[in-house]
Write a protein that holds these residues in place. Sequence first.
Motif, PDB file in Angstrom:
ATOM      1  N   SER A 194      -1.635   6.157  -3.074  1.00 22.37           N
ATOM      2  CA  SER A 194      -0.500   6.240  -2.157  1.00 22.37           C
ATOM      3  C   SER A 194      -0.955   7.096  -0.989  1.00 22.37           C
ATOM      4  CB  SER A 194       0.693   6.923  -2.826  1.00 22.37           C
ATOM      5  OG  SER A 194       1.207   6.106  -3.836  1.00 22.37           O
ATOM      6  N   VAL A 195      -0.575   6.697   0.221  1.00 19.63           N
ATOM      7  CA  VAL A 195      -0.947   7.439   1.426  1.00 19.63           C
ATOM      8  C   VAL A 195       0.329   7.771   2.188  1.00 19.63           C
ATOM      9  CG1 VAL A 195      -2.246   7.366   3.587  1.00 19.63           C
ATOM     10  CG2 VAL A 195      -3.123   6.175   1.565  1.00 19.63           C
ATOM     11  N   ASP A 196       0.497   9.032   2.514  1.00 20.57           N
ATOM     12  CA  ASP A 196       1.634   9.418   3.340  1.00 20.57           C
ATOM     13  C   ASP A 196       1.241   9.181   4.794  1.00 20.57           C
ATOM     14  OD1 ASP A 196       3.351  10.950   5.081  1.00 20.57           O
ATOM     15  OD2 ASP A 196       4.038  12.037   3.304  1.00 20.57           O
ATOM     16  N   PRO A 197       1.879   8.212   5.485  1.00 23.41           N
ATOM     17  CA  PRO A 197       1.458   7.878   6.848  1.00 23.41           C
ATOM     18  C   PRO A 197       1.691   9.003   7.863  1.00 23.41           C
ATOM     19  CG  PRO A 197       3.109   6.300   6.051  1.00 23.41           C
ATOM     20  CD  PRO A 197       2.921   7.328   4.995  1.00 23.41           C
ATOM     21  N   LEU A 198       2.509  10.000   7.523  1.00 21.58           N
ATOM     22  CA  LEU A 198       2.755  11.115   8.441  1.00 21.58           C
ATOM     23  C   LEU A 198       1.810  12.283   8.201  1.00 21.58           C
ATOM     24  CD1 LEU A 198       6.661  11.056   8.523  1.00 21.58           C
ATOM     25  CD2 LEU A 198       5.056  10.101  10.186  1.00 21.58           C
ATOM     26  N   THR A 199       1.627  12.661   6.933  1.00 19.89           N
ATOM     27  CA  THR A 199       0.764  13.814   6.623  1.00 19.89           C
ATOM     28  C   THR A 199      -0.657  13.393   6.284  1.00 19.89           C
ATOM     29  OG1 THR A 199       1.247  13.793   4.243  1.00 19.89           O
ATOM     30  CG2 THR A 199       2.756  15.047   5.684  1.00 19.89           C
ATOM     31  N   HIS A 200      -0.859  12.108   5.982  1.00 21.34           N
ATOM     32  CA  HIS A 200      -2.146  11.527   5.610  1.00 21.34           C
ATOM     33  C   HIS A 200      -2.620  11.964   4.224  1.00 21.34           C
ATOM     34  CE1 HIS A 200      -2.012  11.633  10.070  1.00 21.34           C
ATOM     35  NE2 HIS A 200      -2.084  10.342   9.834  1.00 21.34           N
ATOM     36  N   ALA A 201      -1.746  12.623   3.452  1.00 19.25           N
ATOM     37  CA  ALA A 201      -2.098  13.030   2.094  1.00 19.25           C
ATOM     38  C   ALA A 201      -2.265  11.792   1.226  1.00 19.25           C
ATOM     39  CB  ALA A 201      -1.009  13.923   1.526  1.00 19.25           C
ATOM     40  N   VAL A 202      -3.204  11.859   0.286  1.00 24.46           N
ATOM     41  CA  VAL A 202      -3.456  10.744  -0.624  1.00 24.46           C
ATOM     42  C   VAL A 202      -3.351  11.214  -2.064  1.00 24.46           C
ATOM     43  CG1 VAL A 202      -4.951   9.543   1.015  1.00 24.46           C
ATOM     44  CG2 VAL A 202      -5.962  11.071  -0.652  1.00 24.46           C
ATOM     45  N   SER A 203      -2.894  10.314  -2.936  1.00 16.54           N
ATOM     46  CA  SER A 203      -2.873  10.601  -4.365  1.00 16.54           C
ATOM     47  C   SER A 203      -3.018   9.286  -5.116  1.00 16.54           C
ATOM     48  CB  SER A 203      -1.579  11.317  -4.765  1.00 16.54           C
ATOM     49  OG  SER A 203      -0.455  10.534  -4.437  1.00 16.54           O
ATOM     50  N   GLU A 204      -3.784   9.334  -6.184  1.00 19.53           N
ATOM     51  CA  GLU A 204      -3.988   8.120  -6.977  1.00 19.53           C
ATOM     52  C   GLU A 204      -2.645   7.716  -7.569  1.00 19.53           C
ATOM     53  OE1 GLU A 204      -7.239   6.333 -10.111  1.00 19.53           O
ATOM     54  OE2 GLU A 204      -7.548   8.336  -9.281  1.00 19.53           O
ATOM     55  N   SER A 205      -2.304   6.425  -7.475  1.00 24.64           N
ATOM     56  CA  SER A 205      -0.936   6.030  -7.783  1.00 24.64           C
ATOM     57  C   SER A 205      -0.770   4.897  -8.791  1.00 24.64           C
ATOM     58  CB  SER A 205      -0.233   5.632  -6.488  1.00 24.64           C
ATOM     59  OG  SER A 205      -0.889   4.526  -5.906  1.00 24.64           O
ATOM     60  N   ALA A 206      -1.842   4.321  -9.282  1.00 22.91           N
ATOM     61  CA  ALA A 206      -1.714   3.197 -10.211  1.00 22.91           C
ATOM     62  C   ALA A 206      -2.920   3.191 -11.140  1.00 22.91           C
ATOM     63  CB  ALA A 206      -1.641   1.883  -9.428  1.00 22.91           C
ATOM     64  N   PRO A 207      -2.804   2.478 -12.257  1.00 16.81           N
ATOM     65  CA  PRO A 207      -3.983   2.355 -13.117  1.00 16.81           C
ATOM     66  C   PRO A 207      -5.129   1.698 -12.342  1.00 16.81           C
ATOM     67  CG  PRO A 207      -2.013   1.554 -14.239  1.00 16.81           C
ATOM     68  CD  PRO A 207      -1.643   1.787 -12.805  1.00 16.81           C
ATOM     69  N   ARG A 208      -6.329   2.096 -12.654  1.00 11.57           N
ATOM     70  CA  ARG A 208      -7.501   1.523 -11.977  1.00 11.57           C
ATOM     71  C   ARG A 208      -7.708   0.074 -12.401  1.00 11.57           C
ATOM     72  NH1 ARG A 208     -11.663   6.653 -12.089  1.00 11.57           N
ATOM     73  NH2 ARG A 208     -10.392   7.945 -10.703  1.00 11.57           N
ATOM     74  N   THR A 209      -8.250  -0.698 -11.463  1.00 11.68           N
ATOM     75  CA  THR A 209      -8.486  -2.118 -11.691  1.00 11.68           C
ATOM     76  C   THR A 209      -9.971  -2.347 -11.955  1.00 11.68           C
ATOM     77  OG1 THR A 209      -6.686  -2.619 -10.164  1.00 11.68           O
ATOM     78  CG2 THR A 209      -8.231  -4.400 -10.669  1.00 11.68           C
ATOM     79  N   PRO A 210     -10.322  -2.987 -13.074  1.00 10.49           N
ATOM     80  CA  PRO A 210     -11.736  -3.268 -13.362  1.00 10.49           C
ATOM     81  C   PRO A 210     -12.280  -4.298 -12.366  1.00 10.49           C
ATOM     82  CG  PRO A 210     -10.347  -3.823 -15.263  1.00 10.49           C
ATOM     83  CD  PRO A 210      -9.444  -3.414 -14.139  1.00 10.49           C
ATOM     84  N   THR A 211     -13.570  -4.170 -12.051  1.00 13.45           N
ATOM     85  CA  THR A 211     -14.234  -5.099 -11.146  1.00 13.45           C
ATOM     86  C   THR A 211     -15.547  -5.537 -11.774  1.00 13.45           C
ATOM     87  OG1 THR A 211     -15.546  -3.415 -10.007  1.00 13.45           O
ATOM     88  CG2 THR A 211     -13.326  -3.834  -9.146  1.00 13.45           C
ATOM     89  N   GLY A 212     -16.320  -6.281 -10.995  1.00 16.57           N
ATOM     90  CA  GLY A 212     -17.683  -6.589 -11.402  1.00 16.57           C
ATOM     91  C   GLY A 212     -18.528  -5.333 -11.314  1.00 16.57           C
ATOM     92  N   PHE A 213     -19.801  -5.478 -11.571  1.00 16.31           N
ATOM     93  CA  PHE A 213     -20.718  -4.342 -11.612  1.00 16.31           C
ATOM     94  C   PHE A 213     -20.936  -3.731 -10.219  1.00 16.31           C
ATOM     95  CE2 PHE A 213     -24.960  -2.434 -11.689  1.00 16.31           C
ATOM     96  CZ  PHE A 213     -24.810  -1.575 -12.777  1.00 16.31           C
ATOM     97  N   GLY A 214     -20.674  -2.431 -10.069  1.00 11.74           N
ATOM     98  CA  GLY A 214     -20.995  -1.671  -8.869  1.00 11.74           C
ATOM     99  C   GLY A 214     -20.303  -2.085  -7.583  1.00 11.74           C
ATOM    100  N   PRO A 215     -18.981  -2.124  -7.527  1.00 11.50           N
ATOM    101  CA  PRO A 215     -18.308  -2.531  -6.294  1.00 11.50           C
ATOM    102  C   PRO A 215     -18.653  -1.597  -5.133  1.00 11.50           C
ATOM    103  CG  PRO A 215     -16.747  -1.429  -7.717  1.00 11.50           C
ATOM    104  CD  PRO A 215     -18.016  -1.605  -8.512  1.00 11.50           C
ATOM    105  N   GLN A 216     -18.819  -2.161  -3.960  1.00 10.02           N
ATOM    106  CA  GLN A 216     -19.172  -1.389  -2.756  1.00 10.02           C
ATOM    107  C   GLN A 216     -18.035  -1.361  -1.749  1.00 10.02           C
ATOM    108  OE1 GLN A 216     -22.471   0.027  -2.174  1.00 10.02           O
ATOM    109  NE2 GLN A 216     -22.467  -0.287  -4.384  1.00 10.02           N
ATOM    110  N   HIS A 217     -17.437  -2.518  -1.477  1.00 10.98           N
ATOM    111  CA  HIS A 217     -16.430  -2.643  -0.414  1.00 10.98           C
ATOM    112  C   HIS A 217     -15.198  -3.333  -0.944  1.00 10.98           C
ATOM    113  CE1 HIS A 217     -19.555  -1.544   2.438  1.00 10.98           C
ATOM    114  NE2 HIS A 217     -20.320  -2.476   1.894  1.00 10.98           N
TER     115      HIS A 217
END
Length: 185
Positions: free
Chosen positions: A162-185
């Motif tokens: 989650s990103v606060d568009p005014l203060t720019h603070a960030v906090s992890e907000s959901a369970p992580r999503t699995p990907t393939g090996f070594g995601p870059q972008h």
Amino acid sequence: LPQGLTLDAGNGEIQGVPAAPIGLATYRISASNAFGATSFDLRLGTVRPAGFAFAASIADQSISAYIVDPKTGELRPHGFALPATTAARPHLLTPSKDGRALYVPYQDSHELAVFEVDPLSGQWSQGALVPTGLRPMHFLLHPSADVAYLALSSEHQIATYSVDPLTHAVSESAPRTPTGFGPQH
């Protein structure tokens, strides 16, 4: 004068901010009193302000700033900074939608730094350091500017923030999503 600008009849001072960009135009300014009259042409228009660009160097851990010429796109050096912490290997800088923050994942220290940027001067200062998973690579800000995603290369996951568009603070907000090996972008 264009909407948003006013002319003080007492001292002739123009104040305000144009409500919208205006092309270069000529405005006739006239003044008179008991002793006479005068007038002159005032050419007035808005100019697109210079922007700022930033670049990260993994070799020396620095972040460099540049002023972007609004007409030519030419970059002019505007300073650089080393991280104020033990942050190591900055990677793929992401500006906030309003240009007032810069998000920098640090691959080797497993942190995301949030830099506050003054949009008028281009000066920046490091704010919060947010712990991430292993080898954060690319912080992607959603067009809504209130959600972002971070590729965690060594964990083979994408973290949602989650990103606060005014203060720019960030906090992890959901369970992580699995990907393939070594995601870059």
